[in-house]
Design an enzyme around this catalytic site. Sequence first.
Site, PDB file in Angstrom:
ATOM      1  N   GLU A  50      11.221  -9.877 -20.332  1.00 15.53           N
ATOM      2  CA  GLU A  50      10.660  -9.099 -21.306  1.00 15.53           C
ATOM      3  C   GLU A  50      11.815  -8.110 -21.785  1.00 15.53           C
ATOM      4  O   GLU A  50      12.983  -7.912 -21.756  1.00 15.53           O
ATOM      5  CB  GLU A  50      10.691  -7.356 -20.287  1.00 15.53           C
ATOM      6  N   LEU A  65       1.043  -1.391   0.251  1.00 18.06           N
ATOM      7  CA  LEU A  65      -0.201  -0.086  -0.225  1.00 18.06           C
ATOM      8  C   LEU A  65       0.767   1.208   0.305  1.00 18.06           C
ATOM      9  O   LEU A  65       0.494   2.163   0.725  1.00 18.06           O
ATOM     10  CB  LEU A  65      -0.941  -0.071   1.446  1.00 18.06           C
ATOM     11  N   HIS A 123       4.093  -3.646 -20.488  1.00 19.68           N
ATOM     12  CA  HIS A 123       5.192  -2.778 -19.167  1.00 19.68           C
ATOM     13  C   HIS A 123       4.854  -1.885 -19.983  1.00 19.68           C
ATOM     14  O   HIS A 123       5.351  -0.670 -19.255  1.00 19.68           O
ATOM     15  CB  HIS A 123       6.555  -3.498 -19.419  1.00 19.68           C
ATOM     16  N   ARG A 159       2.232   4.898  -2.616  1.00 24.66           N
ATOM     17  CA  ARG A 159       1.481   5.252  -3.584  1.00 24.66           C
ATOM     18  C   ARG A 159       0.197   4.767  -4.633  1.00 24.66           C
ATOM     19  O   ARG A 159      -0.497   4.835  -4.426  1.00 24.66           O
ATOM     20  CB  ARG A 159       2.562   6.379  -4.153  1.00 24.66           C
ATOM     21  N   ARG A 167       6.540  -5.586 -10.845  1.00 27.39           N
ATOM     22  CA  ARG A 167       7.573  -6.313 -11.332  1.00 27.39           C
ATOM     23  C   ARG A 167       7.438  -7.493 -11.636  1.00 27.39           C
ATOM     24  O   ARG A 167       6.605  -8.011 -11.169  1.00 27.39           O
ATOM     25  CB  ARG A 167       8.283  -6.036 -10.240  1.00 27.39           C
ATOM     26  N   ASP A 193       1.056  -6.965 -16.016  1.00 30.42           N
ATOM     27  CA  ASP A 193       1.672  -5.980 -17.177  1.00 30.42           C
ATOM     28  C   ASP A 193       3.083  -5.914 -17.324  1.00 30.42           C
ATOM     29  O   ASP A 193       3.982  -5.378 -17.795  1.00 30.42           O
ATOM     30  CB  ASP A 193       1.050  -4.447 -16.593  1.00 30.42           C
TER      31      ASP A 193
END
Length: 344
Positions: free
Chosen positions: A268, A155, A296, A157, A239, A263
């Site tokens: 990647e 929790l 991403h 930003r 991540r 995402d």
Amino acid sequence: MRIFKVNWYPPANEALSRLFPDVELEIDAIPTDPAYRIARERSRAADALINCSATHLVPADIEDFEKVRIVVREGVGYDNLDLEGWGARGIPVCNVPDYGTTEVADHAIALMLALTRGTATFAESLRADPVGNWRFAAAPLIRRHKGATFGVVGLGRIGLAAARRAAAFDMKVVFYDPYLPNGTELSVGYERVTSLSKLMEISDIVSVHAPLNDETRGFVGRDAFAAAKPGLVLVNTARGPIVDLDALAVALREGRVAGAGLDVLPQEPADVAHPLIKAFIDKEPWTVGRLILTPHAAFYSPDAIRDMQRKAIEVIVAYVNEGRLTNCVNRQFLKTPAPIRRAS
């Protein structure tokens, strides 16, 4: 002042030159090798270093960047920077934690909605057959959000921003974050649980917003999925390595997890040979309407990119010109602690 930017991506930085006329930017293209070494003749004169990539590494070898006084990760995550290595050189490492909060939170909710309102499934179904597939029940994960439980892992930003968006859908918000002080639940007004297993057990949606470190790598894995509430949908915009992709593939195939919106991935661009990614590409039935991948991209908007680039340079200018250190993430490793000067 000369700043060396590596692993950069568009847009270009003409606007930054106008904002910071005394700053000279030298830009290196994205390397193909994530462990690449920067030529010393191009880095000797740099006063500061910016790493734009979330995944590519920049080594902290003592012979490189001889004059560098500060390193900034142009983004939120800093797991691809050698915090201890730079600290041993007395060089602070900083990040930009406040540039794309709304974009990532919006994207997390968008992934949830794409699965639980079926928007992505409907679109693909109608592309294939706009007449025969004109069916409101084609998407498998449609549900009512009001009264459902939205679980947040981390929790900070972005996690808090996602929680507030979920609450606007009349969802009950719960969170797991062992690093927040006691009483946080009272200040934010959301229920707190003391384990990931408990969060998985009571949540209809779980959205991951934790940083990547030794404790969180593979954190959402087999044990977490074994505890999952039937029908759970997992969203990860943090991540990739936080979620054990092998365990997720098994949980999705066996139905212990109903759906996932990712995402970010451990590798990647995506590893097309991984069983989960291959099943997604091949449109295996157990993935259709249940698995969404985005590249991403949660952080991205043109406004966010401009903010990110500007804020990274502001951190450098404040330190080099004023000795004011902000957003430092390796203070515990600094051989000679960097000064802290607070604005009057």
